[in-house]
Design a protein around this motif. Sequence first.
Motif, short mmCIF file in Angstrom:
data_model
loop_
_atom_site.label_atom_id
_atom_site.label_comp_id
_atom_site.label_asym_id
_atom_site.label_seq_id
_atom_site.Cartn_x
_atom_site.Cartn_y
_atom_site.Cartn_z
N GLY A 107 1.19 -1.42 0.14
CA GLY A 107 0.12 -0.09 -0.31
C GLY A 107 0.85 1.53 0.15
O GLY A 107 1.84 1.03 0.48
N ARG A 113 -1.12 -5.62 1.80
CA ARG A 113 -2.77 -5.40 1.09
C ARG A 113 -3.60 -6.07 0.34
O ARG A 113 -2.35 -6.55 -0.43
CB ARG A 113 -3.06 -3.50 1.37
N ASP A 136 -11.08 -8.74 6.63
CA ASP A 136 -10.22 -8.60 5.65
C ASP A 136 -10.27 -8.18 4.28
O ASP A 136 -9.85 -7.44 3.77
CB ASP A 136 -8.71 -8.52 6.56
N ALA A 140 -11.32 -6.95 1.00
CA ALA A 140 -10.63 -6.38 -0.63
C ALA A 140 -11.40 -6.82 -1.38
O ALA A 140 -11.46 -5.87 -2.71
CB ALA A 140 -9.26 -7.04 -0.24
N GLY A 145 -10.77 -1.11 1.02
CA GLY A 145 -9.77 -0.33 1.03
C GLY A 145 -8.86 0.42 0.35
O GLY A 145 -8.38 0.39 0.52
#
Length: 687
Positions: A107, A113, A136, A140, A145
């Motif tokens: 990221g 990420r 998470d 994504a 995010g």
Amino acid sequence: MTYPIQALSDLVIGTVEAVSPSEIEVSLGGETPQAIALNTGIPTPFPRINSYVPNEVGATVAYVTWIGVVKSAMPRGGQRDLALVDLPFPTRRMSVSPIGTLLLRTGSDGKPRQELSRGVLAFPSVGDQVLIPTPDQVAAIVGAGDTDRRVVIGSSPLAMDADIMVDPDKIFGRHLAVLGNTGSGKSCSVAGLIRWSLDAAAEQRRKAGKPGRPNARFIILDPNGEYSRAFADDPTSVRVFRVPPLQDEEKALKVPAWLWNGSEWSTLSQAQPAVQRPLLLQGLRELKSGAQLDLSPEAKVARLVSSYLTSVRSTLANGRQEYTGFPGNKNFGGVLLTLAADCETWPAIIDDPYCEAIEAVQSTVDALIQAKLERGKYWSDFAAADLEEVAASLETLLDALPAEEALEHMHEDAPRIFDVSSLSSHLEALAARQSANVANFVSTLGLRIRGMLADNRLGSVINDPEPPEFKDWLEDHVGASNASNGNIAVIDLSLVPSDTVHIIVSVLGRVVFEALQRYRRTAAQSLPTVLVLEEAHNFVKGVGSPDRETWNASDLCRDVFERIAREGRKFGLGLLVSSQRPSELSATLLAQCNTFLLHRIVNDADQKLVSKLVPDNIGGLLKELPGLPSRHAVLLGWAAPIPVLVEMRELKLEHQPRSTDPAYWDVWTGIEKREIDWDALVNSWQG
């Protein structure tokens, strides 16, 4: 202590048993959750149709498309010897459709990420384990995010209620279609997208220490008058234009006829292609060039004299059939009568030095009329010498009058102010200079234009006695520099006559498009603007006349917005198209929309159309469309990493467009009052 391998094993729900490019068969284990999974750290609904699963390394992401129990010859984990006993054993299975790949990226903060990439880089093999996604991973998958997705539009019930965010550059820059039946929340979604985008931009400016409102422009073409109250909480940010009567800070809707181009004039006036349309375009060129605005009386007389002289010379050149025998002698006699009438009026409007030459023309014409008009009814044949005598007298008068300065003719499409009310009389004068037959044929065109301007519903919109400057009109409707006069222009079309609303809409769309074209050419950069077309199926229909000579207003409107759909992105003009009947929309318009927000759609034809908008392997998601609750929609296309079900953010009642369902029961029972003042309504209606 939990080791990574143990944590990974806790997420296993089954194994791959069959793989194809469009579908993967999964055998679910005995420990697979029946309804709620607890092994992700938080309670997670699973298994669920249209939810997501990755494979064991978090790589391939797939939709759940089918869940069921099938009969197996051997129980999972059983011994091979049991296969000798031919008994059916129930086994849970699941079908999934691969849609993308989760990749590990670095990221902007330097931390790793996960990011979803559309398309499958490597399919799993038979025997691979299937895992339930972690929170998470779900974030994504839906792009929560992604730092480019700056505007929150809702949350996804199928993705652990993760925020669904969009990138304004993608959702507006490449055209957006919001489709759904009436009452499904479509109008609230349109109003919300505008409001949430402006709020996010204002918050970003505040954090960056930049004062002032966002430099954003939204132009809403509102056929039902729904959106004027949706942004009323900040009156400095919205400009509302409507047909009078007006309220508060509203402005009168003005789409002046001098803004129209030749095609729009020809279409609305129904000018016939053979004679009327060329003459109409000539009249527009002359009037937009100033032919009737700043000329002196002597110059106007000189133009008329020159026209008469051209007519006489043309008649001579065409031979005896033009001035002998019926109807030739009658036609030329009509020209002489018109010339005689003009000679009587000219001395009253010009200076004395020219009156002697005018009297010479008048005496020549009067003598010829007396000699050739028998019993005031029938015309005798004219001789070439008669026409030469008239031509000589006109040449003498033209030489005496001051020479007219050469006039550079404007194109009929140029947005130049002229006296619209003089157009019909100007056309009749042009026709009279040619022949009586042309004059008769053009008279119907003049009558239609006069009737159009006399209509009090339309006349106030297109023919302003005090027309605004073009730059002021653009500032009002497109917006001032840095959006100092507000971000939103609501064009209320609810009281515009149905037979002319297509022309008004097409003019508005075309002028905005051409203004942004010219801005990019002069500034060498685009001016991002969003044009919102509500109830688009009324304006951009999918069928029409292919012959431009027989176009009607609907065809013209469709052509304008198809051009915007094809070319608008290059000039910073994005389309937001809202419709409850996508099957009636232009196929070209829909094909150019890169993002779709699909609310509840019940009609079979509409469902079949939208099913073609997504790949076959994820088309199952659209099977939910007929049963979607209000405020729920499927977001798919360029602005979404994958198609996702979204529960749109809720707008406050005062921020919603005026499109709520009628409160029949509350009105019937007196909970809500409905007083009627028919007298005031009729007075407004009748003008």
